[in-house]
Design a protein around this motif. Sequence first.
Motif, PDB file in Angstrom:
ATOM      1  N   TYR A 113      17.617  20.740   2.778  1.00  0.00           N
ATOM      2  CA  TYR A 113      18.036  22.102   2.513  1.00  0.00           C
ATOM      3  C   TYR A 113      16.877  22.895   1.918  1.00  0.00           C
ATOM      4  N   PRO A 114      17.021  24.218   1.723  1.00  0.00           N
ATOM      5  CA  PRO A 114      15.941  24.998   1.104  1.00  0.00           C
ATOM      6  C   PRO A 114      15.585  24.487  -0.290  1.00  0.00           C
ATOM      7  N   THR A 115      14.333  24.643  -0.642  1.00  0.00           N
ATOM      8  CA  THR A 115      13.854  24.266  -1.967  1.00  0.00           C
ATOM      9  C   THR A 115      14.502  25.147  -3.029  1.00  0.00           C
ATOM     10  N   ARG A 116      14.857  24.543  -4.179  1.00  0.00           N
ATOM     11  CA  ARG A 116      15.415  25.303  -5.285  1.00  0.00           C
ATOM     12  C   ARG A 116      14.707  24.906  -6.579  1.00  0.00           C
ATOM     13  N   GLU A 117      15.016  25.656  -7.628  1.00  0.00           N
ATOM     14  CA  GLU A 117      14.369  25.404  -8.907  1.00  0.00           C
ATOM     15  C   GLU A 117      15.385  25.592 -10.024  1.00  0.00           C
ATOM     16  N   ILE A 118      15.305  24.717 -11.033  1.00  0.00           N
ATOM     17  CA  ILE A 118      16.145  24.855 -12.215  1.00  0.00           C
ATOM     18  C   ILE A 118      15.357  24.377 -13.424  1.00  0.00           C
ATOM     19  N   ALA A 145      11.866  23.176 -12.911  1.00  0.00           N
ATOM     20  CA  ALA A 145      11.633  22.014 -12.047  1.00  0.00           C
ATOM     21  C   ALA A 145      12.149  22.304 -10.642  1.00  0.00           C
ATOM     22  N   THR A 146      11.336  22.031  -9.647  1.00  0.00           N
ATOM     23  CA  THR A 146      11.705  22.232  -8.248  1.00  0.00           C
ATOM     24  C   THR A 146      12.424  21.002  -7.713  1.00  0.00           C
ATOM     25  N   TYR A 147      13.436  21.232  -6.871  1.00  0.00           N
ATOM     26  CA  TYR A 147      14.113  20.105  -6.233  1.00  0.00           C
ATOM     27  C   TYR A 147      14.484  20.449  -4.800  1.00  0.00           C
TER      28      TYR A 147
END
Length: 281
Positions: free
Chosen positions: A23-28, A31-33
């Motif tokens: 899936y698209p890259t995300r960040e929280i 930190a990127t996941y």
Amino acid sequence: MSATRERSVPARGRRAPRPESRYPTREIGGATYFTSRDVYGDLVLVVKRFPGPPTAAAESPRPFVLVHGIGVSSRYFQPLAARLARLGPVWVVDLPGYGASPKPPRHVTLEDHAEVLARFLQRAGIRNPVVVGHSMGSQVVSVAAHRHPELVDRLVMLGPTTDDRRRSVPQQSWSLFIEMLKAPWSAKWVVGSDYLFRCGIPYYIRQLPNLIDDRPEDRMPQLPMPVLVVRGDGDPICPPRWTRHLADLAPQGRHAEVRGPHVIMFTDPGRTAELLLEHAR
């Protein structure tokens, strides 16, 4: 605890989800996941992978795999995952039927969850991991470690269920009610929305016997790896007598406490991360 904010990061090739697609890259929490959808027969596992910083290999001794409890999803692990990902790779799963994972076409037992987790560890090629389970997730990871000790280098059980003196639906329901009173509103929102809208009450009810009928104390003496058992000092679901008993049963068991309720990895991710990193070393 301040709420963490999640945002999307642009990624190429966004397409409709497919089995094992990314899936698209995300960040929280900085930190990127990445998220993947893995199919194992008729069961699906959705996994968030935090690759960690480029210097991770020198800073983190082992990767971490985080497994949630009944009714909830990987969302309440995100504050802890973001902290651990500053030092090394982290994987956070949604077990079949929970969170972003679709509902299974059949009843799924504790052993089914454990086997899917073990197959994921094999397929992903995760070497020498610290496998962490919370609540019912601690039962899942202990089953996986018992059946496949070669896949688990270190084991962590956060708020492990189920207390051997309170194995009934009314007793567990009352403990959960007390927990919801103690938890901060940010935790109530994440946990409550997962229970009601993502897991759903019917699936929760079908899964509850998994939690109550299991006897984790029977597996503890046979776990060959170092085991860390952690509880919140205000946890109404896991009394200290029970968690200390589990730690004492493990040949290489250790017990620790963190200030907070049942969801310590959400309310105090900093101290929980410190204990996990110490155990990993």
